[in-house]
Design a protein around this motif. Structure first.
Motif, PDB file in Angstrom:
ATOM      1  N   GLU A  35     -69.957  -9.201  70.185  1.00 56.96           N
ATOM      2  CA  GLU A  35     -69.933  -9.175  71.650  1.00 56.96           C
ATOM      3  C   GLU A  35     -69.040  -8.062  72.198  1.00 56.96           C
ATOM      4  OE1 GLU A  35     -69.020 -13.040  73.131  1.00 56.96           O
ATOM      5  OE2 GLU A  35     -70.876 -13.938  72.404  1.00 56.96           O
ATOM      6  N   GLY A  36     -69.289  -6.833  71.720  1.00 54.10           N
ATOM      7  CA  GLY A  36     -68.610  -5.671  72.282  1.00 54.10           C
ATOM      8  C   GLY A  36     -67.208  -5.420  71.789  1.00 54.10           C
ATOM      9  N   THR A  37     -66.768  -6.152  70.762  1.00 49.07           N
ATOM     10  CA  THR A  37     -65.386  -6.022  70.279  1.00 49.07           C
ATOM     11  C   THR A  37     -65.342  -6.092  68.756  1.00 49.07           C
ATOM     12  OG1 THR A  37     -64.515  -7.043  72.293  1.00 49.07           O
ATOM     13  CG2 THR A  37     -63.072  -7.029  70.374  1.00 49.07           C
ATOM     14  N   TRP A  38     -64.469  -5.278  68.180  1.00 52.22           N
ATOM     15  CA  TRP A  38     -64.169  -5.389  66.751  1.00 52.22           C
ATOM     16  C   TRP A  38     -63.012  -6.369  66.556  1.00 52.22           C
ATOM     17  CZ3 TRP A  38     -67.348  -3.378  63.218  1.00 52.22           C
ATOM     18  CH2 TRP A  38     -68.155  -2.298  63.563  1.00 52.22           C
ATOM     19  N   TRP A  39     -63.203  -7.318  65.629  1.00 50.21           N
ATOM     20  CA  TRP A  39     -62.206  -8.348  65.321  1.00 50.21           C
ATOM     21  C   TRP A  39     -61.771  -8.193  63.866  1.00 50.21           C
ATOM     22  CZ3 TRP A  39     -61.296 -11.928  69.367  1.00 50.21           C
ATOM     23  CH2 TRP A  39     -62.211 -11.869  70.414  1.00 50.21           C
ATOM     24  N   GLY A  40     -60.488  -8.411  63.600  1.00 51.92           N
ATOM     25  CA  GLY A  40     -59.968  -8.248  62.247  1.00 51.92           C
ATOM     26  C   GLY A  40     -59.994  -9.533  61.448  1.00 51.92           C
ATOM     27  N   ILE A  41     -60.401  -9.420  60.173  1.00 46.85           N
ATOM     28  CA  ILE A  41     -60.374 -10.544  59.231  1.00 46.85           C
ATOM     29  C   ILE A  41     -59.764 -10.050  57.927  1.00 46.85           C
ATOM     30  CG2 ILE A  41     -61.727 -12.193  57.886  1.00 46.85           C
ATOM     31  CD1 ILE A  41     -63.835 -12.162  60.034  1.00 46.85           C
ATOM     32  N   ASP A  42     -58.830 -10.788  57.392  1.00 43.22           N
ATOM     33  CA  ASP A  42     -58.193 -10.447  56.115  1.00 43.22           C
ATOM     34  C   ASP A  42     -58.711 -11.403  55.045  1.00 43.22           C
ATOM     35  OD1 ASP A  42     -56.632  -9.947  53.933  1.00 43.22           O
ATOM     36  OD2 ASP A  42     -54.707 -10.094  54.971  1.00 43.22           O
ATOM     37  N   PRO A  43     -59.723 -10.999  54.255  1.00 44.85           N
ATOM     38  CA  PRO A  43     -60.281 -11.923  53.260  1.00 44.85           C
ATOM     39  C   PRO A  43     -59.338 -12.203  52.094  1.00 44.85           C
ATOM     40  CG  PRO A  43     -61.260  -9.742  53.028  1.00 44.85           C
ATOM     41  CD  PRO A  43     -60.417  -9.705  54.273  1.00 44.85           C
ATOM     42  N   THR A  44     -58.405 -11.303  51.814  1.00 40.97           N
ATOM     43  CA  THR A  44     -57.458 -11.531  50.722  1.00 40.97           C
ATOM     44  C   THR A  44     -56.596 -12.751  51.005  1.00 40.97           C
ATOM     45  OG1 THR A  44     -57.394  -9.141  50.364  1.00 40.97           O
ATOM     46  CG2 THR A  44     -55.687 -10.444  49.290  1.00 40.97           C
ATOM     47  N   GLN A 102     -69.449 -16.567  61.709  1.00 40.70           N
ATOM     48  CA  GLN A 102     -70.144 -16.455  60.431  1.00 40.70           C
ATOM     49  C   GLN A 102     -69.362 -15.581  59.454  1.00 40.70           C
ATOM     50  OE1 GLN A 102     -74.226 -15.315  60.773  1.00 40.70           O
ATOM     51  NE2 GLN A 102     -74.701 -15.742  58.632  1.00 40.70           N
ATOM     52  N   ALA A 103     -68.787 -14.494  59.948  1.00 42.04           N
ATOM     53  CA  ALA A 103     -67.979 -13.630  59.091  1.00 42.04           C
ATOM     54  C   ALA A 103     -66.747 -14.375  58.580  1.00 42.04           C
ATOM     55  CB  ALA A 103     -67.561 -12.373  59.839  1.00 42.04           C
ATOM     56  N   SER A 104     -66.159 -15.217  59.422  1.00 40.67           N
ATOM     57  CA  SER A 104     -64.992 -16.006  58.997  1.00 40.67           C
ATOM     58  C   SER A 104     -65.382 -16.986  57.898  1.00 40.67           C
ATOM     59  CB  SER A 104     -64.403 -16.754  60.192  1.00 40.67           C
ATOM     60  OG  SER A 104     -63.931 -15.852  61.170  1.00 40.67           O
ATOM     61  N   ALA A 105     -66.570 -17.575  58.010  1.00 32.43           N
ATOM     62  CA  ALA A 105     -67.041 -18.486  56.966  1.00 32.43           C
ATOM     63  C   ALA A 105     -67.295 -17.729  55.666  1.00 32.43           C
ATOM     64  CB  ALA A 105     -68.314 -19.188  57.436  1.00 32.43           C
ATOM     65  N   LEU A 106     -67.847 -16.520  55.773  1.00 35.29           N
ATOM     66  CA  LEU A 106     -68.065 -15.703  54.579  1.00 35.29           C
ATOM     67  C   LEU A 106     -66.738 -15.289  53.944  1.00 35.29           C
ATOM     68  CD1 LEU A 106     -70.981 -13.465  55.887  1.00 35.29           C
ATOM     69  CD2 LEU A 106     -71.133 -15.215  54.107  1.00 35.29           C
ATOM     70  N   SER A 107     -65.737 -15.028  54.774  1.00 38.58           N
ATOM     71  CA  SER A 107     -64.410 -14.698  54.259  1.00 38.58           C
ATOM     72  C   SER A 107     -63.843 -15.858  53.451  1.00 38.58           C
ATOM     73  CB  SER A 107     -63.473 -14.349  55.414  1.00 38.58           C
ATOM     74  OG  SER A 107     -62.150 -14.141  54.950  1.00 38.58           O
ATOM     75  N   ALA A 108     -64.022 -17.085  53.943  1.00 38.24           N
ATOM     76  CA  ALA A 108     -63.549 -18.264  53.221  1.00 38.24           C
ATOM     77  C   ALA A 108     -64.266 -18.392  51.874  1.00 38.24           C
ATOM     78  CB  ALA A 108     -63.763 -19.514  54.068  1.00 38.24           C
ATOM     79  N   TRP A 109     -65.552 -18.046  51.862  1.00 41.95           N
ATOM     80  CA  TRP A 109     -66.315 -18.104  50.606  1.00 41.95           C
ATOM     81  C   TRP A 109     -65.757 -17.085  49.608  1.00 41.95           C
ATOM     82  CZ3 TRP A 109     -69.068 -15.029  47.364  1.00 41.95           C
ATOM     83  CH2 TRP A 109     -69.910 -15.654  46.444  1.00 41.95           C
TER      84      TRP A 109
END
Length: 466
Positions: A412-421, A336-343
């Protein structure tokens, strides 16, 4: 006959800055000619490179505005006009020391650029007489100023500016070395004015091989003050953190000037470096060097702070932003966060100079333009509105430029990185400095000082694969 008398501190400071301002205008005119034709051709890369190398916090939206603003904008302290005004102000106070004939060359330069500003002169070749006047200014110093110390203070300012600009614009090593050796000669008779240990450090570092290969892996920052400041306390976050995805090797930190540094951690566990400098200074440099061994970006955390679920000062969502966040189909938090990043990526345009450090996610989204900090804040606001724990990250990414901002989301117990730029998940090529609720929690530099000065900053990051 050698003449020399005691020079008051305020006049010594004016002599030094008169040397710097005149040399800055002289070299800047040469540099502007180098870039001018390419700017006219509309090459954005050259326009951006010019103002980034000079570090005057470019307030101009395009190359044409930059050309006129850099030459004639009296409200921009880095413009040629403002620098000649500052040189003239110092020269008038120093009339007795430098003689009226010498002062006249500065006044002629100022008069010429003021007239050019009135008619918005765009042909830079018509500013050529300024370089001639400034050459005559230095000739007059040699001919009419007999006091050795006055000449030394002027030339020390000139040489410091010469070295600074030559390094910024990648001049050949021998040009930098010659100016540095001449500066050391001028300093030999002014031992109370410099730190011998710093000169020894520079002697060790300044060799041709190191200069030509200085774009290896390092991060440096330079703070400039418009006037000397004192009682300067600083807190830095310029050393990468160690975690399960990055192991650090060969770390080093260079600070100048500084009365010492203490290493600690902040509320979020980020490494911080703090200290102070009590004596007056007009710049502050810190350089962090090292190597980081990276593995895929996964940061296990069994007990994340509940604060990363809540809006912060810069990441509060409007009702319409909350509706957008909740309109996406419920998936895993990461999906869901990845989809929000695309938005975010689809609805924003990267544009420096329109937002600032205190711009909120709401304001940046309404503007539809901004930089990496704004992209990260908008994504944080949307994630938290969708009940996804998320935190702001400051660090480096592979390549050359400034520091970069991205987002970590908890799933699920882990932080994952997303670069929205760049609208991509993070696996490799990113080095983390610090994290927090938003950018206010993890600035690279924060400090206080005593003095009526404004502060500008230059930052340059280079990260390369070894």
């Amino acid at each position: 006959m050698v003449m020399c008398y005691t020079i008051p501190a305020n006049k010594a400071n004016r002599l030094y800055w008169l040397g710097r301002y005149t040399e800055r205008v002289y070299i800047s005119l040469h540099l502007l000619r180098r870039y001018y034709d390419r700017m006219i051709d509309g090459q954005p890369k050259d326009y951006e490179e010019f103002h980034q190398r000079l570090d005057f916090g470019n307030p101009y939206p395009d190359a044409e505005s930059l050309r006129l603003g850099y030459m004639y904008d009296g409200n921009n302290p880095a413009s040629l006009l403002a620098e000649l005004v500052a040189a003239n102000d110092n020269a008038i106070v120093l009339r007795e020391e430098i003689k009226s004939e010498t002062l006249s060359y500065v006044q002629l330069s100022l008069c010429l650029i003021q007239k050019a500003a009135e008619r918005k002169e765009t042909n830079i070749t018509n500013l050529q007489p300024i370089t001639d006047y400034l050459l005559a200014f230095w000739g007059s110093i040699d001919e009419r100023v007999f006091d050795d110390r006055i000449r030394r203070l002027l030339k020390m300012g000139k040489l410091v500016e010469n070295i600074d600009l030559h390094i910024r614009f990648d001049y050949p090593f021998h040009r930098v070395k010659e100016a540095y050796e001449e500066l050391k000669k001028q300093l030999e008779n002014e031992e109370s004015m410099y730190d011998l240990s710093l000169i020894e450090q520079i002697d060790t570092c300044l060799d041709e091989e190191a200069y030509n290969q200085r774009d290896l892996a390092y991060k440096g920052r330079l703070l400039r003050f418009s006037a000397p400041v004192s009682r300067h306390g600083f807190r830095l976050r310029c050393v990468p953190c160690a975690n399960s995805s990055q192991r650090l090797h060969k770390q080093s930190l260079f600070l100048h000037p500084s009365d010492g540094v203490t290493h600690d951690t902040d509320t979020w566990g980020n490494p911080i470096q703090y200290g102070h400098r009590m004596e007056p200074h007009d710049s502050f440099v810190f350089v962090s060097l090292g190597e980081a061994e990276l593995s895929p970006y996964r940061l296990p955390d069994e007990d994340p702070s509940p604060l990363f679920r809540l809006p912060s000062k810069l990441t509060a969502a409007t009702s319409s932003m909350a509706q957008i966040a909740q309109a996406f189909p419920r998936q895993s938090a990461l999906d869901q966060a990845s989809a929000l990043s695309a938005w975010v990526y689809q609805h924003m345009r990267y544009q420096p100079g329109l937002t600032h450090a205190a711009t909120t996610a709401q304001e940046a989204l309404a503007l539809g333009q901004g930089v990496c900090q704004d992209y990260a804040h908008i994504l944080l606001a949307l994630c938290r509105a969708a009940h996804i724990p998320a935190r702001y990250v400051n660090g480096f990414m592979e390549g050359e430029g400034a520091t970069h901002a991205w987002v970590e989301v908890y799933d699920e117990g882990t932080w994952w990185g997303i670069d929205p730029t760049h609208n991509r998940p993070i696996e490799w090529g990113y080095i983390k400095l610090s994290h927090g609720r938003d950018a206010e929690d993890c600035p690279v530099n924060r400090g206080v000082f005593t003095g009526a000065a404004t502060q500008t900053a230059e930052i340059r990051v280079i990260v390369e694969e070894l």
